[in-house]
Each structure stands twice: as structure tokens, then as C-alpha cells.
Write a protein that holds these residues in place. Structure first.
Motif, PDB file in Angstrom:
ATOM      1  N   GLN A  74      18.841  52.259  16.930  1.00 33.91           N
ATOM      2  CA  GLN A  74      19.333  52.691  15.623  1.00 33.91           C
ATOM      3  C   GLN A  74      18.962  51.663  14.546  1.00 33.91           C
ATOM      4  OE1 GLN A  74      23.487  53.512  15.606  1.00 33.91           O
ATOM      5  NE2 GLN A  74      23.512  54.226  13.499  1.00 33.91           N
ATOM      6  N   ARG A  75      19.060  50.361  14.831  1.00 29.98           N
ATOM      7  CA  ARG A  75      18.658  49.328  13.867  1.00 29.98           C
ATOM      8  C   ARG A  75      17.172  49.418  13.536  1.00 29.98           C
ATOM      9  NH1 ARG A  75      20.418  44.476  16.724  1.00 29.98           N
ATOM     10  NH2 ARG A  75      22.147  45.554  17.649  1.00 29.98           N
ATOM     11  N   ARG A  76      16.337  49.652  14.571  1.00 33.08           N
ATOM     12  CA  ARG A  76      14.901  49.786  14.332  1.00 33.08           C
ATOM     13  C   ARG A  76      14.605  50.984  13.431  1.00 33.08           C
ATOM     14  NH1 ARG A  76      13.666  49.847  19.913  1.00 33.08           N
ATOM     15  NH2 ARG A  76      14.364  47.841  20.618  1.00 33.08           N
ATOM     16  N   ARG A  77      15.272  52.111  13.689  1.00 30.74           N
ATOM     17  CA  ARG A  77      15.069  53.293  12.842  1.00 30.74           C
ATOM     18  C   ARG A  77      15.471  53.016  11.399  1.00 30.74           C
ATOM     19  NH1 ARG A  77      18.525  56.676  15.802  1.00 30.74           N
ATOM     20  NH2 ARG A  77      17.849  56.210  17.879  1.00 30.74           N
ATOM     21  N   GLU A  78      16.607  52.365  11.224  1.00 28.92           N
ATOM     22  CA  GLU A  78      17.067  52.037   9.868  1.00 28.92           C
ATOM     23  C   GLU A  78      16.117  51.061   9.186  1.00 28.92           C
ATOM     24  OE1 GLU A  78      21.030  50.608  10.350  1.00 28.92           O
ATOM     25  OE2 GLU A  78      21.854  52.598  10.758  1.00 28.92           O
ATOM     26  N   CYS A  79      15.598  50.111   9.950  1.00 23.29           N
ATOM     27  CA  CYS A  79      14.655  49.136   9.414  1.00 23.29           C
ATOM     28  C   CYS A  79      13.381  49.847   8.950  1.00 23.29           C
ATOM     29  CB  CYS A  79      14.340  48.098  10.481  1.00 23.29           C
ATOM     30  SG  CYS A  79      13.221  46.806   9.943  1.00 23.29           S
ATOM     31  N   ARG A  81      13.074  53.015   8.065  1.00 23.29           N
ATOM     32  CA  ARG A  81      13.396  53.849   6.899  1.00 23.29           C
ATOM     33  C   ARG A  81      13.445  53.004   5.620  1.00 23.29           C
ATOM     34  NH1 ARG A  81      18.402  56.616   9.421  1.00 23.29           N
ATOM     35  NH2 ARG A  81      17.364  57.765  11.054  1.00 23.29           N
ATOM     36  N   ALA A  82      13.898  51.767   5.786  1.00 28.13           N
ATOM     37  CA  ALA A  82      14.010  50.892   4.620  1.00 28.13           C
ATOM     38  C   ALA A  82      12.627  50.401   4.174  1.00 28.13           C
ATOM     39  CB  ALA A  82      14.916  49.719   4.934  1.00 28.13           C
ATOM     40  N   GLY A  83      11.626  50.590   5.038  1.00 23.53           N
ATOM     41  CA  GLY A  83      10.262  50.244   4.657  1.00 23.53           C
ATOM     42  C   GLY A  83       9.838  48.832   5.032  1.00 23.53           C
ATOM     43  N   TYR A  84      10.551  48.188   5.924  1.00 18.34           N
ATOM     44  CA  TYR A  84      10.152  46.844   6.367  1.00 18.34           C
ATOM     45  C   TYR A  84       9.030  46.955   7.390  1.00 18.34           C
ATOM     46  CZ  TYR A  84      14.455  45.345   4.120  1.00 18.34           C
ATOM     47  OH  TYR A  84      15.433  45.100   3.210  1.00 18.34           O
ATOM     48  N   ASP A  85       8.102  45.990   7.349  1.00 18.09           N
ATOM     49  CA  ASP A  85       6.967  46.015   8.278  1.00 18.09           C
ATOM     50  C   ASP A  85       7.351  45.515   9.666  1.00 18.09           C
ATOM     51  OD1 ASP A  85       5.261  47.026   6.398  1.00 18.09           O
ATOM     52  OD2 ASP A  85       4.631  45.051   5.690  1.00 18.09           O
ATOM     53  N   ASN A  86       8.064  44.426   9.725  1.00 19.11           N
ATOM     54  CA  ASN A  86       8.399  43.799  10.999  1.00 19.11           C
ATOM     55  C   ASN A  86       9.846  44.177  11.357  1.00 19.11           C
ATOM     56  OD1 ASN A  86       8.447  42.324  13.274  1.00 19.11           O
ATOM     57  ND2 ASN A  86       8.334  40.333  12.287  1.00 19.11           N
ATOM     58  N   CYS A  87       9.996  45.216  12.160  1.00 19.62           N
ATOM     59  CA  CYS A  87      11.344  45.710  12.501  1.00 19.62           C
ATOM     60  C   CYS A  87      11.741  45.353  13.916  1.00 19.62           C
ATOM     61  CB  CYS A  87      11.411  47.219  12.294  1.00 19.62           C
ATOM     62  SG  CYS A  87      11.277  47.706  10.591  1.00 19.62           S
ATOM     63  N   GLY A  88      11.036  44.439  14.551  1.00 15.44           N
ATOM     64  CA  GLY A  88      11.379  43.903  15.864  1.00 15.44           C
ATOM     65  C   GLY A  88      11.696  44.885  16.869  1.00 15.44           C
TER      66      GLY A  88
END
Length: 88
Positions: A74-79, A81-88
Motif C-alpha cells: 500500500q505504501r508503494r502504491r501511494e508513493c 501515485r504521488a509521483g516519486y521515482d524511488n518508491c523502494g
């Protein structure tokens, strides 16, 4: 013929007396054994308690691992969606 009957009678008495004594002992000890079985069924031994605790802990760890995995996804999906490149 009578001689054979006379010789076999004492042997028969010895065999039957053991059988009767064994049956009497079984009848006398039956309530005690039944009570002991009830106590065994109604109580938990230390080995059973340890086994049940181990099973409970493994199930809890599996639940925790599933929850962690779900939260990470869920954190990766939110990351993303927010448009961050490095979402770990």
C-alpha cells in the motif's frame, strides 16, 4: 476316567481362581482408571501447552507478516501515485 477328572479339577480350580481374581481386580480398579482418564482429558500437560503456544505464535507471526506485506504494498502504491521515482 474318574482319575483324569480328579487330576484336572485342581488344575482347573487354579486357572479359574486366577481368572476370577483378575476380573475382580479389573472391576475394582475400573472407577479409578475411568476417573484418571477424565482428569487426563480435562487437563493440559506441559508438553501440550508448549505445543499449543508454539502453534499460536506461528499463526500470529504469519498474520503479522501478511499485514506487513500488505502495508508495504500500500505504501508503494501511494508513493507511485504521488509521483516519486524511488518508491523502494
Amino acid at each position: 476316567m474318574k482319575r483324569t477328572l480328579l487330576l484336572s479339577t485342581p488344575a482347573l480350580m487354579l486357572v479359574l481362581s486366577g481368572c476370577i481374581a483378575r476380573t475382580a481386580a479389573n472391576v475394582v480398579t475400573l472407577p479409578v482408571r475411568a476417573g484418571a482418564q477424565v482428569v487426563d482429558w480435562s487437563t493440559t500437560s506441559q508438553e501440550e501447552a508448549d505445543r499449543n503456544y508454539g502453534r499460536k505464535m506461528r499463526k500470529q507471526e504469519a498474520r503479522d507478516a501478511r499485514e506487513r506485506k500488505k502495508e508495504e504494498e500500500q505504501r508503494r502504491r501511494e508513493c507511485r501515485r504521488a509521483g516519486y521515482d524511488n518508491c523502494g
